[in-house]
Motif scaffolding. Structure first.
Motif, mmCIF file in Angstrom:
data_model
loop_
_atom_site.group_PDB
_atom_site.id
_atom_site.type_symbol
_atom_site.label_atom_id
_atom_site.label_comp_id
_atom_site.label_asym_id
_atom_site.label_seq_id
_atom_site.Cartn_x
_atom_site.Cartn_y
_atom_site.Cartn_z
ATOM 1 N N THR A 199 -0.983 -42.397 -70.892
ATOM 2 C CA THR A 199 -2.037 -42.906 -70.293
ATOM 3 C C THR A 199 -2.555 -44.263 -70.989
ATOM 4 O O THR A 199 -1.922 -44.518 -72.142
ATOM 5 C CB THR A 199 -3.190 -41.812 -70.813
ATOM 6 N N PRO A 200 -3.274 -45.038 -70.409
ATOM 7 C CA PRO A 200 -3.478 -46.519 -70.806
ATOM 8 C C PRO A 200 -4.404 -46.338 -72.394
ATOM 9 O O PRO A 200 -5.077 -45.782 -72.515
ATOM 10 C CB PRO A 200 -4.546 -46.952 -69.755
ATOM 11 N N TRP A 201 -3.611 -47.041 -73.105
ATOM 12 C CA TRP A 201 -4.050 -47.144 -74.497
ATOM 13 C C TRP A 201 -5.468 -47.792 -74.483
ATOM 14 O O TRP A 201 -6.363 -47.419 -75.213
ATOM 15 C CB TRP A 201 -3.115 -47.870 -75.397
ATOM 16 N N ALA A 202 -5.787 -48.571 -73.520
ATOM 17 C CA ALA A 202 -7.133 -49.306 -73.583
ATOM 18 C C ALA A 202 -8.059 -48.349 -73.181
ATOM 19 O O ALA A 202 -9.448 -48.577 -73.305
ATOM 20 C CB ALA A 202 -7.024 -50.550 -72.467
ATOM 21 N N GLY A 203 -8.007 -47.253 -72.692
ATOM 22 C CA GLY A 203 -8.924 -46.133 -72.440
ATOM 23 C C GLY A 203 -9.670 -46.465 -70.964
ATOM 24 O O GLY A 203 -9.026 -47.424 -70.073
ATOM 25 N N GLY A 204 -10.630 -45.724 -70.657
ATOM 26 C CA GLY A 204 -11.354 -45.881 -69.691
ATOM 27 C C GLY A 204 -10.734 -45.227 -68.197
ATOM 28 O O GLY A 204 -9.579 -44.695 -68.481
ATOM 29 N N ARG A 205 -11.330 -45.105 -67.204
ATOM 30 C CA ARG A 205 -10.530 -44.508 -65.875
ATOM 31 C C ARG A 205 -9.362 -45.055 -65.494
ATOM 32 O O ARG A 205 -8.592 -44.417 -65.035
ATOM 33 C CB ARG A 205 -11.912 -44.134 -65.216
ATOM 34 N N ARG A 206 -9.559 -46.516 -65.384
ATOM 35 C CA ARG A 206 -8.144 -47.210 -64.917
ATOM 36 C C ARG A 206 -7.643 -46.457 -63.443
ATOM 37 O O ARG A 206 -6.633 -45.783 -63.174
ATOM 38 C CB ARG A 206 -7.149 -47.155 -65.756
ATOM 39 N N GLU A 207 -8.532 -46.378 -62.240
ATOM 40 C CA GLU A 207 -8.436 -45.723 -61.501
ATOM 41 C C GLU A 207 -7.321 -46.180 -60.283
ATOM 42 O O GLU A 207 -7.068 -45.680 -59.335
ATOM 43 C CB GLU A 207 -9.770 -45.388 -60.563
ATOM 44 N N LEU A 208 -6.735 -47.581 -60.540
ATOM 45 C CA LEU A 208 -5.948 -48.005 -59.557
ATOM 46 C C LEU A 208 -4.520 -47.609 -59.981
ATOM 47 O O LEU A 208 -4.129 -48.044 -61.086
ATOM 48 C CB LEU A 208 -6.104 -49.525 -59.455
ATOM 49 N N TRP A 209 -3.792 -46.967 -59.270
ATOM 50 C CA TRP A 209 -2.524 -46.565 -59.524
ATOM 51 C C TRP A 209 -1.351 -47.318 -58.707
ATOM 52 O O TRP A 209 -1.724 -47.942 -57.718
ATOM 53 C CB TRP A 209 -2.259 -45.120 -58.879
ATOM 54 N N LEU A 210 -0.409 -47.850 -59.528
ATOM 55 C CA LEU A 210 0.710 -48.952 -59.016
ATOM 56 C C LEU A 210 1.846 -48.291 -59.241
ATOM 57 O O LEU A 210 2.215 -47.659 -60.407
ATOM 58 C CB LEU A 210 0.488 -50.195 -59.616
ATOM 59 N N CYS A 211 2.811 -48.533 -58.483
ATOM 60 C CA CYS A 211 4.236 -48.047 -58.276
ATOM 61 C C CYS A 211 4.970 -49.134 -58.119
ATOM 62 O O CYS A 211 4.971 -49.792 -57.040
ATOM 63 C CB CYS A 211 4.574 -46.602 -57.302
ATOM 64 N N ILE A 212 6.262 -49.254 -58.969
ATOM 65 C CA ILE A 212 7.241 -50.170 -58.958
ATOM 66 C C ILE A 212 8.610 -49.430 -58.397
ATOM 67 O O ILE A 212 8.813 -48.516 -59.262
ATOM 68 C CB ILE A 212 7.352 -51.059 -60.166
ATOM 69 N N GLU A 213 9.245 -49.976 -57.309
ATOM 70 C CA GLU A 213 10.288 -49.306 -57.054
ATOM 71 C C GLU A 213 11.494 -50.032 -57.771
ATOM 72 O O GLU A 213 11.875 -51.397 -57.369
ATOM 73 C CB GLU A 213 10.619 -49.347 -55.574
ATOM 74 N N PRO A 214 12.086 -49.718 -58.811
ATOM 75 C CA PRO A 214 13.327 -50.423 -59.397
ATOM 76 C C PRO A 214 14.383 -50.769 -58.666
ATOM 77 O O PRO A 214 15.515 -49.701 -58.702
ATOM 78 C CB PRO A 214 13.423 -49.673 -60.741
ATOM 79 N N VAL A 215 14.568 -51.658 -57.733
ATOM 80 C CA VAL A 215 15.876 -51.682 -56.725
ATOM 81 C C VAL A 215 16.909 -52.495 -57.529
ATOM 82 O O VAL A 215 18.164 -52.362 -57.054
ATOM 83 C CB VAL A 215 15.460 -52.540 -55.694
ATOM 84 N N GLY A 216 16.656 -53.117 -58.713
ATOM 85 C CA GLY A 216 17.672 -53.977 -59.336
ATOM 86 C C GLY A 216 17.434 -53.558 -61.014
ATOM 87 O O GLY A 216 16.366 -53.927 -61.397
ATOM 88 N N VAL A 217 18.401 -53.022 -61.534
ATOM 89 C CA VAL A 217 18.285 -52.400 -62.902
ATOM 90 C C VAL A 217 19.499 -53.003 -63.938
ATOM 91 O O VAL A 217 20.606 -52.758 -63.394
ATOM 92 C CB VAL A 217 18.018 -50.859 -62.968
ATOM 93 N N THR A 218 19.089 -53.764 -64.550
ATOM 94 C CA THR A 218 20.444 -54.353 -65.972
ATOM 95 C C THR A 218 19.756 -54.121 -67.089
ATOM 96 O O THR A 218 18.499 -54.128 -67.585
ATOM 97 C CB THR A 218 20.585 -55.857 -65.437
ATOM 98 N N GLY A 219 20.817 -54.075 -68.159
ATOM 99 C CA GLY A 219 20.331 -53.949 -69.316
ATOM 100 C C GLY A 219 21.706 -54.223 -70.308
ATOM 101 O O GLY A 219 22.798 -54.136 -69.855
ATOM 102 N N ARG A 220 21.328 -54.379 -71.582
ATOM 103 C CA ARG A 220 22.569 -54.639 -72.359
ATOM 104 C C ARG A 220 21.832 -54.140 -73.765
ATOM 105 O O ARG A 220 20.769 -54.077 -74.232
ATOM 106 C CB ARG A 220 23.034 -56.150 -72.485
ATOM 107 N N ARG A 221 22.941 -53.797 -74.706
ATOM 108 C CA ARG A 221 22.770 -53.354 -75.918
ATOM 109 C C ARG A 221 23.517 -54.187 -76.943
ATOM 110 O O ARG A 221 24.550 -54.811 -76.659
ATOM 111 C CB ARG A 221 23.464 -51.914 -76.121
ATOM 112 N N ILE A 222 22.689 -54.493 -78.248
ATOM 113 C CA ILE A 222 23.381 -55.073 -79.293
ATOM 114 C C ILE A 222 23.700 -54.054 -80.451
ATOM 115 O O ILE A 222 22.628 -53.353 -80.804
ATOM 116 C CB ILE A 222 22.607 -56.360 -79.708
ATOM 117 N N THR A 223 24.925 -54.251 -80.891
ATOM 118 C CA THR A 223 25.308 -53.650 -82.323
ATOM 119 C C THR A 223 25.931 -54.507 -83.197
ATOM 120 O O THR A 223 26.413 -55.715 -82.737
ATOM 121 C CB THR A 223 26.006 -52.155 -81.781
ATOM 122 N N VAL A 224 26.145 -53.920 -84.375
ATOM 123 C CA VAL A 224 27.167 -54.707 -85.266
ATOM 124 C C VAL A 224 28.297 -54.148 -85.281
ATOM 125 O O VAL A 224 28.600 -52.932 -85.115
ATOM 126 C CB VAL A 224 26.167 -54.816 -86.606
#
Length: 224
Positions: A199-224
């Motif tokens: 839930t939003p940390w800022a509080g309040g009702r925040r009544e507008l819902w938004l959805c993002i469709e992740p059609v492109g997803v990339t990532g990387r990991r750094i280790t030692v």
């Protein structure tokens, strides 16, 4: 829930800042209180006390042993880095970067509750943190109409999550790109209300819902 999973659940509610940091780090490592206590050479009941009592004030030696058991630093456990931006830790001399698979990226994306939304606004591009959930493969969050996050509706946006371990100069990041839409169907909004875990940390009702469709997803990991 299996017996093993149950043993890793948080027993009792952490009350103080130190307790929350101990519990969070222990959970990240997948350790029970018993395992943490064994590593630190202390009684499990004392670990419970540290996690649940806001008045707990352990000595330097105890904190040092606990930090070693949790593979972190006393500075982090006691909140010394709270006001600092990530990335101030010393880089490793031999860092290794690994590209994450799409499956790994989506798995990591679904474990977080706070991400950074990059969106173009009338005054220029902005990046704002939002509390989010992943529901049916979509990134979902609530906001107020007229805010910067609300301007994502109808546009392609970028969304980033990461985890940085300053103590060990390790971490990962995931970047998702895709179209964002406002939820206008009351039934869908009601369904999201029941399914989201963040839930939003800022509080309040925040009544507008938004959805993002992740059609492109990339990532990387750094280790030692």
């Amino acid at each position: 829930m299996t017996e093993q999973a149950s043993s890793h659940a948080v027993q009792g509610r952490p009350m103080g800042d130190l307790g929350r940091r101990i519990t969070q780090r222990r959970t990240e490592l997948g350790l029970t209180r018993q395992e943490t206590a064994t590593r630190a050479g202390m009684a499990p009941a004392y670990v419970q006390y540290l996690e649940e009592r806001p008045a707990a004030d352990p000595g330097a030696g105890t904190l040092l042993r606990l930090a070693g058991a949790l593979q972190t630093t006393v500075w982090h456990l006691t909140g010394g880095d709270v006001e600092l931006p990530p990335g101030l830790g010393r880089a490793s001399r031999t860092p290794r970067f690994t590209e994450l698979t799409e499956a790994e990226c989506r798995s990591l994306l679904s474990t977080h509750g706070v991400g950074r939304l990059a969106v173009a606004t009338a005054s220029g591009p902005v990046v704002v943190p939002v509390n989010y959930s992943v529901v049916d493969g979509e990134i979902v969050f609530r906001t107020d109409p007229g805010t910067a996050p609300a301007e994502a509706a109808g546009h392609r946006v970028a969304f980033e999550v990461d985890r940085i371990d300053e103590a060990f100069s390790e971490g990962w990041s995931v970047l998702a790109r895709g179209p964002a839409r406002a939820v206008t169907d009351p039934d869908e909004a009601a369904r999201l209300e029941k399914q989201v875990f963040s839930t939003p940390w800022a509080g309040g009702r925040r009544e507008l819902w938004l959805c993002i469709e992740p059609v492109g997803v990339t990532g990387r990991r750094i280790t030692v």
